[in-house]
Design an enzyme around this catalytic site. Sequence first.
Site, PDB file in Angstrom:
ATOM      1  N   GLU A 312      54.717  77.863  19.048  1.00 29.39           N
ATOM      2  CA  GLU A 312      53.633  78.319  19.934  1.00 29.39           C
ATOM      3  C   GLU A 312      52.685  79.243  19.170  1.00 29.39           C
ATOM      4  O   GLU A 312      51.463  79.183  19.377  1.00 29.39           O
ATOM      5  CB  GLU A 312      54.203  79.045  21.154  1.00 29.39           C
ATOM      6  CG  GLU A 312      53.094  79.445  22.142  1.00 29.39           C
ATOM      7  CD  GLU A 312      53.618  79.972  23.470  1.00 29.39           C
ATOM      8  OE1 GLU A 312      54.826  80.260  23.575  1.00 29.39           O
ATOM      9  OE2 GLU A 312      52.800  80.116  24.394  1.00 29.39           O
ATOM     10  N   LYS A 330      59.063  86.178  30.078  1.00 27.21           N
ATOM     11  CA  LYS A 330      60.495  85.861  30.000  1.00 27.21           C
ATOM     12  C   LYS A 330      61.313  86.997  29.402  1.00 27.21           C
ATOM     13  O   LYS A 330      62.537  87.016  29.542  1.00 27.21           O
ATOM     14  CB  LYS A 330      60.702  84.570  29.206  1.00 27.21           C
ATOM     15  CG  LYS A 330      60.133  83.335  29.908  1.00 27.21           C
ATOM     16  CD  LYS A 330      60.368  82.056  29.111  1.00 27.21           C
ATOM     17  CE  LYS A 330      59.798  80.836  29.827  1.00 27.21           C
ATOM     18  NZ  LYS A 330      58.324  80.777  29.782  1.00 27.21           N
ATOM     19  N   HIS A 335      64.351  82.701  31.660  1.00 25.20           N
ATOM     20  CA  HIS A 335      63.677  81.408  31.708  1.00 25.20           C
ATOM     21  C   HIS A 335      64.158  80.625  32.934  1.00 25.20           C
ATOM     22  O   HIS A 335      65.289  80.129  32.963  1.00 25.20           O
ATOM     23  CB  HIS A 335      63.963  80.631  30.428  1.00 25.20           C
ATOM     24  CG  HIS A 335      63.093  79.439  30.215  1.00 25.20           C
ATOM     25  ND1 HIS A 335      62.204  78.962  31.168  1.00 25.20           N
ATOM     26  CD2 HIS A 335      62.956  78.609  29.138  1.00 25.20           C
ATOM     27  CE1 HIS A 335      61.579  77.908  30.694  1.00 25.20           C
ATOM     28  NE2 HIS A 335      62.012  77.670  29.467  1.00 25.20           N
ATOM     29  N   PHE A 394      61.083  70.351  27.206  1.00 22.46           N
ATOM     30  CA  PHE A 394      61.809  69.245  26.588  1.00 22.46           C
ATOM     31  C   PHE A 394      61.093  67.940  26.934  1.00 22.46           C
ATOM     32  O   PHE A 394      60.523  67.796  28.024  1.00 22.46           O
ATOM     33  CB  PHE A 394      63.241  69.178  27.133  1.00 22.46           C
ATOM     34  CG  PHE A 394      64.181  70.211  26.576  1.00 22.46           C
ATOM     35  CD1 PHE A 394      63.796  71.099  25.593  1.00 22.46           C
ATOM     36  CD2 PHE A 394      65.491  70.284  27.045  1.00 22.46           C
ATOM     37  CE1 PHE A 394      64.666  72.049  25.085  1.00 22.46           C
ATOM     38  CE2 PHE A 394      66.388  71.228  26.543  1.00 22.46           C
ATOM     39  CZ  PHE A 394      65.970  72.101  25.565  1.00 22.46           C
TER      40      PHE A 394
END
Length: 406
Positions: A312, A330, A335, A394
């Site tokens: 990121e 987070k 998460h 994912f």
Amino acid sequence: MTGAAAITGIGLVTPCDVGTEGSWNGLLSGKSTASRDPALAGMPVDFSCQVPGLDAGSRLTPRLALRLDRFTQMALVAGREAVADARLDPLVWDGGRVAVVIGVGTASFDRLESEVVKLSSNRVRAVSPLLIPRSIPNMAAGEVALDLHARGPSLATSTACASGATALGTALMLLRTGVCDVAVAGGAESVCNRVSSAGFSQLGALSSRVHDPAGASRPFDAERDGFVLAEGAALLVLERPAHARARGARVHALLAGYGATCDAHHPTAPPSDGRGAAAAMRAALADALLSTDDIDHINTHGTSTPLNDAAEYRAIRSVFTEPPAVTANKGTWGHAIGAAGAIEAAVTALSLEHQTIPPTANHTTRDPAFDLDVVTQEPRPTRLRAALSNSFGFGGHNAVLVLTTA
């Protein structure tokens, strides 16, 4: 087709509190909510960020608490708060013009283990008839629509950890096409259970800081080693600005743009250069008709995993010559997978409304590989015109939202 949506209602259920005000204030404290989780006793990773005092039996009804798994319970609580915040009344609105779009990243595993035990011991007739309707991911949208008498499009989005952001982007597109006047959209998820803990732990995705749960989620920190299981829900009421103005609604912020891409690279890992995430950021900016010069803040995905934070960072640096101040929620509440993107979008709207960036909890040791202005220690009051909210999941799913001041 472009155009913004007004955010006129926010409902939050987070590990800080049940409710938007308590969640926002808890986030501003900069403290982690991670703690030992009794439900995970004996597991290799036995801590999580749990929602305190949900008490679905009293907030909803005992019958609903029995029928619904935790993610749907939280969705209903957040949905009711969001609609009340928007000063809308489901008893009198035109439900046929109200859409519900809710992202969920997994099927619910709340009570799956106990049912599988029955099955494995050949007690098939003992398996609950509620096993399927309370665990399939579309039931959050279905039950919220039922609760709010919303008879327009009702959809579930499932793009793993980007699901909540994908839901908001989808709702924005529904509003632009005119198929609804109001959209109740966001995400809901609970992975504070043994099945999720075992699965993510075996995958190597969780922090193994079992000696220090409160210090485990450390986005962009040099000592980060994985994410922390969490739960929560965020639902937002979206309307076309003209619709909101016509009824004199208060507007928290505008959802101005949405960008979605896929890495098409690996089932669970992003490309190291973050090119898919960068493409989503550029797409979201183009959709909002804005440039990088207009963006004053990024609410990052910031999972606290070594690989994802690095990807990121590279994505941000490839889009922004001088990145604006960033934060990562987070660090405070872990998460919540399918809920995370919606929770962070709600926080971004509140940041724009209050002109304040919340701190990143546990970001204490700067990673020399990251040249980023990470807000830490305490909230930062600052002028904010527009902000990005990043979510990646994912499957290579990337979803980026652009929010602006009202």
